[in-house]
Design a protein around this motif. Structure first.
Motif, PDB file in Angstrom:
ATOM      1  N   GLU A 128       0.828  -1.205   0.000  1.00 32.46           N
ATOM      2  CA  GLU A 128       0.000   0.000   0.000  1.00 32.46           C
ATOM      3  C   GLU A 128       0.860   1.251   0.000  1.00 32.46           C
ATOM      4  OE1 GLU A 128      -3.320   0.411  -0.403  1.00 32.46           O
ATOM      5  OE2 GLU A 128      -3.224  -1.721  -0.872  1.00 32.46           O
ATOM      6  N   GLU A 129       1.952   1.224   0.744  1.00 31.20           N
ATOM      7  CA  GLU A 129       2.857   2.363   0.792  1.00 31.20           C
ATOM      8  C   GLU A 129       3.505   2.583  -0.568  1.00 31.20           C
ATOM      9  OE1 GLU A 129       5.509   5.443   2.272  1.00 31.20           O
ATOM     10  OE2 GLU A 129       3.489   4.711   2.714  1.00 31.20           O
ATOM     11  N   GLU A 130       3.929   1.518  -1.206  1.00 29.75           N
ATOM     12  CA  GLU A 130       4.600   1.629  -2.500  1.00 29.75           C
ATOM     13  C   GLU A 130       3.670   2.095  -3.604  1.00 29.75           C
ATOM     14  OE1 GLU A 130       7.894  -1.891  -1.534  1.00 29.75           O
ATOM     15  OE2 GLU A 130       6.171  -2.303  -2.829  1.00 29.75           O
ATOM     16  N   LYS A 131       2.381   1.878  -3.448  1.00 36.59           N
ATOM     17  CA  LYS A 131       1.408   2.306  -4.448  1.00 36.59           C
ATOM     18  C   LYS A 131       1.353   3.830  -4.575  1.00 36.59           C
ATOM     19  CE  LYS A 131      -1.604  -1.773  -4.271  1.00 36.59           C
ATOM     20  NZ  LYS A 131      -2.929  -2.304  -3.866  1.00 36.59           N
ATOM     21  N   ARG A 132       1.909   4.541  -3.592  1.00 36.48           N
ATOM     22  CA  ARG A 132       1.956   6.002  -3.679  1.00 36.48           C
ATOM     23  C   ARG A 132       2.792   6.466  -4.859  1.00 36.48           C
ATOM     24  NH1 ARG A 132       4.065   9.313  -0.263  1.00 36.48           N
ATOM     25  NH2 ARG A 132       5.517   7.922   0.823  1.00 36.48           N
ATOM     26  N   ILE A 133       3.679   5.596  -5.322  1.00 32.49           N
ATOM     27  CA  ILE A 133       4.519   5.924  -6.484  1.00 32.49           C
ATOM     28  C   ILE A 133       3.645   6.192  -7.704  1.00 32.49           C
ATOM     29  CG2 ILE A 133       6.260   5.001  -8.076  1.00 32.49           C
ATOM     30  CD1 ILE A 133       7.359   3.377  -5.689  1.00 32.49           C
ATOM     31  N   LEU A 134       2.502   5.519  -7.778  1.00 34.97           N
ATOM     32  CA  LEU A 134       1.606   5.651  -8.924  1.00 34.97           C
ATOM     33  C   LEU A 134       0.812   6.964  -8.899  1.00 34.97           C
ATOM     34  CD1 LEU A 134       0.199   2.001  -9.043  1.00 34.97           C
ATOM     35  CD2 LEU A 134       2.129   2.952 -10.311  1.00 34.97           C
ATOM     36  N   SER A 135       1.014   7.779  -7.863  1.00 36.30           N
ATOM     37  CA  SER A 135       0.295   9.057  -7.778  1.00 36.30           C
ATOM     38  C   SER A 135       0.950  10.132  -8.629  1.00 36.30           C
ATOM     39  CB  SER A 135       0.215   9.529  -6.320  1.00 36.30           C
ATOM     40  OG  SER A 135       1.506   9.879  -5.820  1.00 36.30           O
ATOM     41  N   VAL A 136       2.153   9.847  -9.140  1.00 33.09           N
ATOM     42  CA  VAL A 136       2.847  10.808  -9.999  1.00 33.09           C
ATOM     43  C   VAL A 136       3.122  10.183 -11.360  1.00 33.09           C
ATOM     44  CG1 VAL A 136       3.928  11.937  -8.028  1.00 33.09           C
ATOM     45  CG2 VAL A 136       5.153  10.123  -9.218  1.00 33.09           C
ATOM     46  N   CYS A 137       3.376  11.029 -12.317  1.00 33.66           N
ATOM     47  CA  CYS A 137       3.664  10.556 -13.675  1.00 33.66           C
ATOM     48  C   CYS A 137       5.052   9.919 -13.712  1.00 33.66           C
ATOM     49  CB  CYS A 137       3.600  11.741 -14.636  1.00 33.66           C
ATOM     50  SG  CYS A 137       3.581  11.291 -16.386  1.00 33.66           S
ATOM     51  N   PRO A 138       5.191   8.740 -14.296  1.00 34.39           N
ATOM     52  CA  PRO A 138       6.522   8.131 -14.402  1.00 34.39           C
ATOM     53  C   PRO A 138       7.415   8.955 -15.311  1.00 34.39           C
ATOM     54  CG  PRO A 138       4.958   6.948 -15.768  1.00 34.39           C
ATOM     55  CD  PRO A 138       4.156   7.927 -14.954  1.00 34.39           C
ATOM     56  N   GLY A 139       8.718   8.781 -15.163  1.00 31.81           N
ATOM     57  CA  GLY A 139       9.629   9.625 -15.929  1.00 31.81           C
ATOM     58  C   GLY A 139      10.759   8.889 -16.612  1.00 31.81           C
ATOM     59  N   ILE A 140      11.521   9.644 -17.393  1.00 35.04           N
ATOM     60  CA  ILE A 140      12.696   9.112 -18.073  1.00 35.04           C
ATOM     61  C   ILE A 140      13.848   8.955 -17.081  1.00 35.04           C
ATOM     62  CG2 ILE A 140      14.444   9.578 -19.846  1.00 35.04           C
ATOM     63  CD1 ILE A 140      12.323  10.987 -21.475  1.00 35.04           C
ATOM     64  N   THR A 141      13.917   9.872 -16.112  1.00 32.94           N
ATOM     65  CA  THR A 141      14.987   9.819 -15.113  1.00 32.94           C
ATOM     66  C   THR A 141      14.470  10.282 -13.761  1.00 32.94           C
ATOM     67  OG1 THR A 141      17.260  10.526 -14.618  1.00 32.94           O
ATOM     68  CG2 THR A 141      15.803  12.156 -15.626  1.00 32.94           C
ATOM     69  N   ASP A 142      15.156   9.829 -12.719  1.00 31.63           N
ATOM     70  CA  ASP A 142      14.838  10.254 -11.356  1.00 31.63           C
ATOM     71  C   ASP A 142      16.041   9.943 -10.472  1.00 31.63           C
ATOM     72  OD1 ASP A 142      14.639   7.482 -11.243  1.00 31.63           O
ATOM     73  OD2 ASP A 142      12.970   7.484  -9.832  1.00 31.63           O
ATOM     74  N   TRP A 143      15.873  10.096  -9.158  1.00 33.05           N
ATOM     75  CA  TRP A 143      16.995   9.833  -8.241  1.00 33.05           C
ATOM     76  C   TRP A 143      17.497   8.396  -8.377  1.00 33.05           C
ATOM     77  CZ3 TRP A 143      18.788  14.211  -7.303  1.00 33.05           C
ATOM     78  CH2 TRP A 143      18.031  15.287  -6.828  1.00 33.05           C
ATOM     79  N   ALA A 144      16.577   7.458  -8.543  1.00 30.90           N
ATOM     80  CA  ALA A 144      16.962   6.048  -8.669  1.00 30.90           C
ATOM     81  C   ALA A 144      17.760   5.794  -9.944  1.00 30.90           C
ATOM     82  CB  ALA A 144      15.721   5.160  -8.629  1.00 30.90           C
ATOM     83  N   SER A 145      17.402   6.485 -11.015  1.00 25.02           N
ATOM     84  CA  SER A 145      18.127   6.330 -12.285  1.00 25.02           C
ATOM     85  C   SER A 145      19.574   6.771 -12.130  1.00 25.02           C
ATOM     86  CB  SER A 145      17.452   7.157 -13.385  1.00 25.02           C
ATOM     87  OG  SER A 145      16.124   6.739 -13.598  1.00 25.02           O
ATOM     88  N   LEU A 146      19.812   7.760 -11.274  1.00 24.11           N
ATOM     89  CA  LEU A 146      21.171   8.237 -11.028  1.00 24.11           C
ATOM     90  C   LEU A 146      21.938   7.257 -10.144  1.00 24.11           C
ATOM     91  CD1 LEU A 146      20.329  11.993 -10.338  1.00 24.11           C
ATOM     92  CD2 LEU A 146      21.428  11.064 -12.365  1.00 24.11           C
ATOM     93  N   THR A 147      21.285   6.773  -9.092  1.00 25.74           N
ATOM     94  CA  THR A 147      21.938   5.849  -8.160  1.00 25.74           C
ATOM     95  C   THR A 147      22.252   4.510  -8.821  1.00 25.74           C
ATOM     96  OG1 THR A 147      20.793   6.863  -6.288  1.00 25.74           O
ATOM     97  CG2 THR A 147      21.710   4.658  -5.948  1.00 25.74           C
ATOM     98  N   PHE A 148      21.317   4.029  -9.659  1.00 26.20           N
ATOM     99  CA  PHE A 148      21.489   2.731 -10.311  1.00 26.20           C
ATOM    100  C   PHE A 148      21.699   2.892 -11.810  1.00 26.20           C
ATOM    101  CE2 PHE A 148      18.828   2.002  -6.520  1.00 26.20           C
ATOM    102  CZ  PHE A 148      19.638   1.110  -5.834  1.00 26.20           C
ATOM    103  N   HIS A 149      22.510   3.881 -12.192  1.00 30.86           N
ATOM    104  CA  HIS A 149      22.779   4.132 -13.616  1.00 30.86           C
ATOM    105  C   HIS A 149      23.493   2.950 -14.262  1.00 30.86           C
ATOM    106  CE1 HIS A 149      27.127   4.848 -13.041  1.00 30.86           C
ATOM    107  NE2 HIS A 149      26.775   5.377 -11.878  1.00 30.86           N
ATOM    108  N   ASN A 150      24.135   2.119 -13.438  1.00 31.59           N
ATOM    109  CA  ASN A 150      24.862   0.936 -13.938  1.00 31.59           C
ATOM    110  C   ASN A 150      24.102  -0.340 -13.615  1.00 31.59           C
ATOM    111  OD1 ASN A 150      25.251   1.223 -11.166  1.00 31.59           O
ATOM    112  ND2 ASN A 150      27.276   0.268 -11.217  1.00 31.59           N
ATOM    113  N   GLU A 151      22.787  -0.297 -13.728  1.00 29.29           N
ATOM    114  CA  GLU A 151      21.944  -1.444 -13.381  1.00 29.29           C
ATOM    115  C   GLU A 151      22.360  -2.717 -14.110  1.00 29.29           C
ATOM    116  OE1 GLU A 151      17.287  -2.661 -14.089  1.00 29.29           O
ATOM    117  OE2 GLU A 151      17.680  -0.706 -13.175  1.00 29.29           O
ATOM    118  N   GLY A 152      22.620  -2.601 -15.394  1.00 26.08           N
ATOM    119  CA  GLY A 152      23.016  -3.776 -16.180  1.00 26.08           C
ATOM    120  C   GLY A 152      24.308  -4.394 -15.678  1.00 26.08           C
TER     121      GLY A 152
END
Length: 205
Positions: A128-152
């Motif tokens: 239920e807490e994580e569902k709050r993420i769906l209250s905003v429009c998804p994006g091309i980049t965010d803080w997580a994209s910077l932290t995990f830029h080397n995901e692969g």
């Protein structure tokens, strides 16, 4: 205040995506030719993602994997995934496969800044807490994209990349997505965009 922020955000997204598509059109044309010349498969990958308020949409990405790759593996991709094409490796390295998402931004399905959109199977596991993420429009980049830029690279060598994603990346990604939801503002978006550009320069040169 959030209403004004959303207005500025949308106007910025529309103006910048239009300009980006126009300026990058010759470059995009070259990428299209390269993808087609390798295996003559489709240029775009149109996977289903979950957008704001849980509404599904099809994301635009340059195809970086073999045709029908989803039939031979999971949704998480390591850098050493054999499904990645030669052109795809180059596009992924410089994040060029994300360029077509300017179309999603223009359509209002995505924004420049916001939590990365997830596949339906991942969203179904949200608390239920994580569902709050769906209250905003998804994006091309965010803080997580910077932290995990080397995901692969993080997933490289794993016998089950998606399980590794859930264990090594998902917890931090969710935490940063919720941080963005709580602290979002137009100025925050500008900061994320700037830091994204700096990260690309530092890690890809």
């Amino acid at each position: 205040m959030k209403g004004i922020n959303d207005l500025f955000k949308r106007l910025f997204d529309i103006g910048t995506s239009i300009c980006g598509l126009i300026v990058l059109l010759p470059f995009i044309a070259v990428i299209v030719i390269l993808i087609k010349s390798e295996d003559r498969g489709p240029v775009f990958y149109r996977g289903v993602r979950v957008g704001r308020y849980g509404k599904p949409f099809r994301i635009f990405k340059f195809r970086t994997m073999v045709v029908d790759a989803e039939k031979n593996g999971g949704p998480s991709t390591a850098d050493d995934d054999p499904r990645i094409t030669k052109v795809g490796k180059f596009l992924r390295k410089y994040k060029l496969d994300e360029l077509p998402q300017l179309i999603n931004v223009l359509k209002g399905e995505m924004s420049f800044v916001g939590p990365r959109p997830e596949v339906p199977m991942e969203v179904k596991s949200y608390t239920e807490e994580e569902k709050r993420i769906l209250s905003v429009c998804p994006g091309i980049t965010d803080w997580a994209s910077l932290t995990f830029h080397n995901e692969g690279e993080i997933l490289k060598g794993s016998p089950d990349p998606h399980q590794a994603y859930r264990e090594k990346i998902r917890p931090g990604k969710i935490k940063l997505a919720l941080k963005y939801v709580d602290e979002r503002s137009f100025l925050t978006d500008i900061k994320v965009i700037f830091e994204t550009l700096m990260t690309l320069v530092k890690t890809r040169t």
